[in-house]
Design a protein around this motif. Sequence first.
Motif, PDB file in Angstrom:
ATOM      1  N   LEU A 160      94.520  65.410 -74.500  1.00 18.39           N
ATOM      2  CA  LEU A 160      94.377  64.360 -73.533  1.00 18.39           C
ATOM      3  C   LEU A 160      94.179  65.029 -72.091  1.00 18.39           C
ATOM      4  N   VAL A 161      93.580  64.648 -71.446  1.00 20.61           N
ATOM      5  CA  VAL A 161      93.186  65.404 -70.051  1.00 20.61           C
ATOM      6  C   VAL A 161      93.116  64.238 -68.718  1.00 20.61           C
ATOM      7  N   ARG A 162      93.192  64.804 -67.691  1.00 23.22           N
ATOM      8  CA  ARG A 162      93.244  63.734 -66.551  1.00 23.22           C
ATOM      9  C   ARG A 162      91.723  63.644 -66.017  1.00 23.22           C
ATOM     10  N   GLY A 163      91.376  62.423 -65.336  1.00 21.56           N
ATOM     11  CA  GLY A 163      90.115  62.310 -64.779  1.00 21.56           C
ATOM     12  C   GLY A 163      90.227  62.361 -63.431  1.00 21.56           C
ATOM     13  N   GLY A 164      89.241  61.616 -62.427  1.00 22.73           N
ATOM     14  CA  GLY A 164      89.176  61.892 -61.275  1.00 22.73           C
ATOM     15  C   GLY A 164      89.149  60.341 -60.603  1.00 22.73           C
ATOM     16  N   ARG A 165      89.054  59.160 -61.371  1.00 27.21           N
ATOM     17  CA  ARG A 165      89.074  58.022 -60.909  1.00 27.21           C
ATOM     18  C   ARG A 165      90.454  57.574 -60.228  1.00 27.21           C
ATOM     19  N   THR A 166      90.606  56.612 -59.568  1.00 30.67           N
ATOM     20  CA  THR A 166      92.125  56.170 -59.001  1.00 30.67           C
ATOM     21  C   THR A 166      92.131  54.862 -59.106  1.00 30.67           C
ATOM     22  N   VAL A 167      93.460  54.315 -58.978  1.00 24.95           N
ATOM     23  CA  VAL A 167      93.794  52.895 -59.086  1.00 24.95           C
ATOM     24  C   VAL A 167      95.167  52.956 -57.897  1.00 24.95           C
ATOM     25  N   ALA A 168      95.097  51.980 -56.978  1.00 25.25           N
ATOM     26  CA  ALA A 168      96.273  51.758 -56.446  1.00 25.25           C
ATOM     27  C   ALA A 168      97.214  50.889 -57.189  1.00 25.25           C
ATOM     28  N   HIS A 169      98.617  51.245 -57.073  1.00 27.53           N
ATOM     29  CA  HIS A 169      99.619  50.533 -57.722  1.00 27.53           C
ATOM     30  C   HIS A 169     100.593  50.076 -57.003  1.00 27.53           C
ATOM     31  N   PRO A 170     100.289  48.911 -56.110  1.00 26.91           N
ATOM     32  CA  PRO A 170     101.413  48.472 -54.981  1.00 26.91           C
ATOM     33  C   PRO A 170     102.644  48.110 -55.982  1.00 26.91           C
ATOM     34  N   VAL A 171     103.730  48.213 -55.096  1.00 30.58           N
ATOM     35  CA  VAL A 171     105.287  47.938 -55.720  1.00 30.58           C
ATOM     36  C   VAL A 171     105.448  46.331 -55.626  1.00 30.58           C
ATOM     37  N   ARG A 172     105.771  46.026 -56.806  1.00 34.93           N
ATOM     38  CA  ARG A 172     106.115  44.806 -57.074  1.00 34.93           C
ATOM     39  C   ARG A 172     107.300  44.392 -56.491  1.00 34.93           C
ATOM     40  N   PRO A 173     107.475  43.086 -55.739  1.00 35.66           N
ATOM     41  CA  PRO A 173     108.581  42.561 -55.286  1.00 35.66           C
ATOM     42  C   PRO A 173     109.622  42.444 -56.485  1.00 35.66           C
ATOM     43  N   GLU A 174     111.052  42.699 -56.230  1.00 38.94           N
ATOM     44  CA  GLU A 174     111.969  42.700 -57.425  1.00 38.94           C
ATOM     45  C   GLU A 174     113.189  42.318 -56.767  1.00 38.94           C
ATOM     46  N   SER A 175     114.037  41.739 -57.696  1.00 40.79           N
ATOM     47  CA  SER A 175     115.319  41.219 -57.197  1.00 40.79           C
ATOM     48  C   SER A 175     116.189  42.405 -56.857  1.00 40.79           C
ATOM     49  N   ARG A 176     117.514  41.945 -56.665  1.00 44.78           N
ATOM     50  CA  ARG A 176     118.434  43.151 -56.566  1.00 44.78           C
ATOM     51  C   ARG A 176     119.024  43.514 -58.038  1.00 44.78           C
ATOM     52  N   TRP A 177     118.721  42.803 -58.956  1.00 40.93           N
ATOM     53  CA  TRP A 177     119.258  43.015 -60.564  1.00 40.93           C
ATOM     54  C   TRP A 177     118.247  43.818 -61.107  1.00 40.93           C
ATOM     55  N   VAL A 178     117.019  44.413 -60.440  1.00 41.93           N
ATOM     56  CA  VAL A 178     116.226  45.204 -61.125  1.00 41.93           C
ATOM     57  C   VAL A 178     116.746  46.354 -62.045  1.00 41.93           C
ATOM     58  N   SER A 179     117.883  47.175 -61.505  1.00 36.10           N
ATOM     59  CA  SER A 179     118.435  48.028 -62.118  1.00 36.10           C
ATOM     60  C   SER A 179     119.215  47.745 -63.471  1.00 36.10           C
ATOM     61  N   LEU A 180     119.581  46.429 -63.581  1.00 36.61           N
ATOM     62  CA  LEU A 180     120.195  45.937 -64.506  1.00 36.61           C
ATOM     63  C   LEU A 180     119.204  45.906 -65.772  1.00 36.61           C
ATOM     64  N   ARG A 181     117.936  45.213 -65.348  1.00 39.63           N
ATOM     65  CA  ARG A 181     116.932  45.162 -66.227  1.00 39.63           C
ATOM     66  C   ARG A 181     116.384  46.462 -67.006  1.00 39.63           C
ATOM     67  N   THR A 182     116.531  47.514 -65.738  1.00 35.98           N
ATOM     68  CA  THR A 182     115.926  48.885 -66.105  1.00 35.98           C
ATOM     69  C   THR A 182     116.665  49.380 -67.139  1.00 35.98           C
ATOM     70  N   GLN A 183     118.058  49.181 -67.188  1.00 38.65           N
ATOM     71  CA  GLN A 183     119.036  49.672 -68.545  1.00 38.65           C
ATOM     72  C   GLN A 183     118.668  49.215 -69.744  1.00 38.65           C
ATOM     73  N   ARG A 184     117.814  48.150 -69.858  1.00 32.80           N
ATOM     74  CA  ARG A 184     117.473  47.777 -71.196  1.00 32.80           C
ATOM     75  C   ARG A 184     116.439  48.801 -72.132  1.00 32.80           C
ATOM     76  N   GLY A 185     115.816  49.731 -71.053  1.00 29.11           N
ATOM     77  CA  GLY A 185     115.101  50.698 -71.749  1.00 29.11           C
ATOM     78  C   GLY A 185     115.844  51.782 -72.365  1.00 29.11           C
ATOM     79  N   ASN A 186     117.162  51.743 -72.372  1.00 27.49           N
ATOM     80  CA  ASN A 186     118.289  52.684 -72.793  1.00 27.49           C
ATOM     81  C   ASN A 186     117.935  52.677 -74.432  1.00 27.49           C
TER      82      ASN A 186
END
Length: 224
Positions: A160-186
């Motif tokens: 697996l290698v890295r290329g040279g093309r690029t994409v922008a990844h804007p930050v999606r608006p999120e609510s104050r509870w985003v950290s609670l949802r992040t915990q589901r990744g556990n």
Amino acid sequence: MSVSIVVPTLGRSTLRALLDALGPLPPEVELLVVEDEGRHGPAATRNRGWRSASGDWVVFLDDDVVPAADWYRRLLHDLDVADDVGAVQGRIRVPRPQGRRPTDWERATIGLEDGAWLTADIAYRRKALDEVGGFDERFPRAFREDAELAYRVRRAGWRLVRGGRTVAHPVRPESRWVSLRTQRGNADDALLRRLYGPRWRGLLQIPPGRRGRHALITAAAAGA
């Protein structure tokens, strides 16, 4: 060499910006926008996409990225690789907030710039996907499923290698509870530990997590 582009989506408004940025593609390029109608998760949706695709290379783009104006031209250059290369990742750029420090959520998104084998923009050789069976659908979230696939592809003998093309990844608006949802990744972390043992982070090239920091954020939110 033939190319298929697969975009899994939940129908978010960001999809239009992605499609506009891609612009008119050459007629030989296959574009598949696959909606997750049953909310089965990105792993299952991407599997539906690449299994329906006809290209020798399958490029996965998330529906919240914006390809650079020269993205397709650079993609073709990126895919001019040796036969043992199974995937080529694009480069991710996250716009910074102006006049203030980034929030925790914004810093988490900025961290994608250093991530390995992210499906925000990665091209897989169809032979590699066929060999390992694609994404593991036991991972229902957009979390770890891309690193787990990359590990199995590397374990099968592909580079697996890295290329040279690029994409922008804007930050999606999120609510104050985003950290609670992040915990589901556990739950996904626990599955990876069962599958690959205590050294799973090193095997999958995943940096140490910020679980303690997330716990502090969660506690503060719950007490507010």
